[in-house]
Design an enzyme around this catalytic site. Structure first.
Site, PDB file in Angstrom:
ATOM      1  N   ILE A  78       0.849  -1.192   0.000  1.00 27.27           N
ATOM      2  CA  ILE A  78       0.000   0.000   0.000  1.00 27.27           C
ATOM      3  C   ILE A  78       0.885   1.243   0.000  1.00 27.27           C
ATOM      4  O   ILE A  78       1.773   1.385   0.855  1.00 27.27           O
ATOM      5  CB  ILE A  78      -0.980   0.004   1.192  1.00 27.27           C
ATOM      6  CG1 ILE A  78      -1.876  -1.249   1.098  1.00 27.27           C
ATOM      7  CG2 ILE A  78      -1.813   1.283   1.200  1.00 27.27           C
ATOM      8  CD1 ILE A  78      -2.997  -1.322   2.113  1.00 27.27           C
ATOM      9  N   ALA A 123       4.963   3.984   2.495  1.00 27.00           N
ATOM     10  CA  ALA A 123       4.316   2.781   1.966  1.00 27.00           C
ATOM     11  C   ALA A 123       4.550   1.652   2.969  1.00 27.00           C
ATOM     12  O   ALA A 123       5.336   1.801   3.904  1.00 27.00           O
ATOM     13  CB  ALA A 123       4.909   2.396   0.617  1.00 27.00           C
ATOM     14  N   LYS A 124       3.872   0.559   2.799  1.00 23.84           N
ATOM     15  CA  LYS A 124       4.143  -0.628   3.608  1.00 23.84           C
ATOM     16  C   LYS A 124       3.655  -1.837   2.848  1.00 23.84           C
ATOM     17  O   LYS A 124       2.774  -1.731   1.991  1.00 23.84           O
ATOM     18  CB  LYS A 124       3.404  -0.548   4.953  1.00 23.84           C
ATOM     19  CG  LYS A 124       4.005  -1.413   6.019  1.00 23.84           C
ATOM     20  CD  LYS A 124       5.209  -0.766   6.676  1.00 23.84           C
ATOM     21  CE  LYS A 124       5.823  -1.608   7.750  1.00 23.84           C
ATOM     22  NZ  LYS A 124       6.847  -0.872   8.505  1.00 23.84           N
ATOM     23  N   GLY A 125       4.232  -2.997   3.162  1.00 26.78           N
ATOM     24  CA  GLY A 125       3.801  -4.227   2.526  1.00 26.78           C
ATOM     25  C   GLY A 125       3.742  -5.331   3.552  1.00 26.78           C
ATOM     26  O   GLY A 125       4.285  -5.219   4.656  1.00 26.78           O
ATOM     27  N   ASP A 164      10.852  -5.583   7.990  1.00 28.81           N
ATOM     28  CA  ASP A 164       9.994  -5.248   9.142  1.00 28.81           C
ATOM     29  C   ASP A 164       9.866  -6.547   9.949  1.00 28.81           C
ATOM     30  O   ASP A 164      10.764  -7.398   9.886  1.00 28.81           O
ATOM     31  CB  ASP A 164       8.640  -4.696   8.665  1.00 28.81           C
ATOM     32  CG  ASP A 164       7.810  -4.115   9.813  1.00 28.81           C
ATOM     33  OD1 ASP A 164       8.168  -3.048  10.317  1.00 28.81           O
ATOM     34  OD2 ASP A 164       6.816  -4.738  10.215  1.00 28.81           O
TER      35      ASP A 164
END
Ligand code: NAD
Length: 430
Positions: A78, A123-125, A164
């Site tokens: 995202i 952003a992050k996934g 992460d």
């Protein structure tokens, strides 16, 4: 009292009664955004724009498992905002990963990169998976499958993933390799890589080091003597173990730590370097000197400094009511619920918010990306000195704003971040 101030006060009072134990990760984010945006008198259209992500990608990742069967995993990337630079944010592998969590973490990244003033967006996934249940081959296939699916929206000038929870430099090496199959040698596609593949010296320790830089500054302004203080740290992975190590090196007594399996308590202070070595050798804290405690007990131990460094949502209203510490430093992302935050503010316990406290990781990720683009390597002293400069300045900026507006560090951090992102948006779009 103005209409909006009255509405906010009502919202705050109501929140105190809600006392929800497990809130949606977007709840507290939206709450803090609205509070800061109102104080900034942010235009309505910018509020709408900055609350929404730019793009959401949800992918299926079929993996042929070791037993020969096909298993379908779900992954997300995202992209929240990129007005200040390419999207940037980690990839999480965890069984609880879902769209709302990834969106919340992506949004936090936009504010974090703005607070430390580096030229990135947010952003992050994540993949919904318990990686401990996969073999190394399955994990590699899953990681490569995910990278090939998000390939169309990432790139060294577009969106740069990083590690992460439950991902590390090995994961980044596979992602870089997979991306390279299509695009050629591109070390700047991910950060948090192994040193031998263009990783930066100091990156692995950076988030924990940054956490402790902000703790040192907070102790200075709030009159806490770090050398005479005790601390508890929840989570003993990348962020938790390095936060504990640097706290220990600063003369602070770390009296309890915990991880997903449980925790360890020693009022005399845990020898953190020996514990790290013990875990490296034996894989767990089992057998190390100290009392074994459960996960729930970590926040019941009285200490001066509390460092949540595991998952989100752990400091709930009921935990906050019982906490008697002098300072909370959010190594983890989104560890404090909205109600808990209000309770802590009322109790006068300063909280160094995640978007400031754990921004050291993305800061050294920025150094790594810059080194990769220049095909040049910094020495570790340069990395650590630059990190210290960035974190100290960011803490100072947030603290000044919190004093000038008589708001919490968190509200001030949101105000600083939203203002910077809004300024860049106005220049680009209006
Ligand atoms: P990690 O996978 O290295 O470590 C996570 C740790 O949390 C492990 O010790 C695990 O055992 C522990 N844990 C998991 N569930 C737990 C539970 N229920 N109770 C207690 N401990 C539990 O992950 P990490 O990279 O250290 O990330 C930790 C937090 O810091 C996350 O919130 C992450 O988003 C945030 N963060 C990480 C970075 C980074 O550079 N790695 C940067 C900024 C923020």
């Amino acid at each position: 009292m103005s209409k909006s101030a009255a509405a906010l006060k009502q919202q705050q009072d109501l929140a105190l009664f809600e006392n929800a134990e497990h809130e949606n990760p977007l709840t507290s984010l939206n709450y803090h955004f609205d509070l800061a945006a109102n104080l900034l008198k942010l235009e309505e259209e910018l509020q709408q724009l900055l609350k929404q992500p730019y793009r959401e990608l949800h992918v299926q990742i079929p993996v042929k498992m070791d037993n020969g069967k096909l298993q379908i995993f779900h992954g997300y990337r995202i992209q929240h905002n990129a007005v200040r630079g390419p999207y940037k944010g980690g990839i999480r592998f965890h069984q609880d990963v879902d769209r709302d969590e990834v969106l919340a973490l992506a949004t936090l990244m936009s504010w974090k990169t703005a607070i430390v003033d580096i030229p990135f967006g947010g952003a992050k996934g994540g993949i919904t998976v318990d990686p401990t249940k996969l073999s190394r081959r399955e994990l590699q296939a899953l990681t490569r499958g995910f990278m090939s699916k998000i390939d169309l929206i990432v790139g060294p000038q577009r969106d740069i993933p990083a590690p992460d929870v439950n991902t590390d430099e090995k994961t980044m090496a596979w992602m870089m390799d997979e991306y390279g199959k299509k695009h050629g040698y591109t070390p700047a596609i991910v950060t948090g890589k192994p040193l031998a593949l263009g990783g930066s010296l100091g990156r692995k320790e950076a988030t924990g080091r940054g956490v402790v830089f902000t703790i040192v500054e907070a102790c200075r302004v709030y009159g806490i003597d770090l050398k005479k203080s005790t601390a508890v740290v929840q989570g003993f992975g990348n962020v938790g173990s390095f936060s504990a190590k640097f706290l220990h090196e600063s003369g602070c007594k770390v009296i309890a730590v915990s991880d997903v399996h449980g925790g360890l308590y020693d009022q005399k202070g845990i020898d953190i370097p020996s514990l790290i070595e013990h875990i490296r050798l034996y894989g767990s804290i089992k057998g190390f000197k100290g009392d074994i405690i459960t996960n729930d007990e970590i926040y019941k131990i009285k200490s001066d400094i509390v460092v949540p460094a595991a998952l989100g949502g752990v400091i709930t209203a009921s935990v906050a009511k019982k906490l008697e510490c002098k300072l909370i430093a959010e190594g983890a992302n989104n560890p404090t619920s909205k109600d808990a935050d209000l309770i802590l503010h009322k109790k006068g316990i300063p909280v160094i918010p995640d978007i400031l406290c754990n921004a050291g990781g993305v800061t050294v990720s920025y150094f790594e990306w810059a080194q990769n683009l220049q095909q040049y390597k910094w020495d570790v002293i340069q990395v650590n000195d630059e990190l210290k400069k960035v974190m100290t300045k960011a803490f100072g900026d947030v603290y000044e704003l919190s004093k000038n507006h008589s708001v919490s560090l968190r509200t001030a951090a949101y105000m600083l971040a939203i203002d910077r992102v809004a300024q860049a948006t106005r220049l680009r779009l209006i």
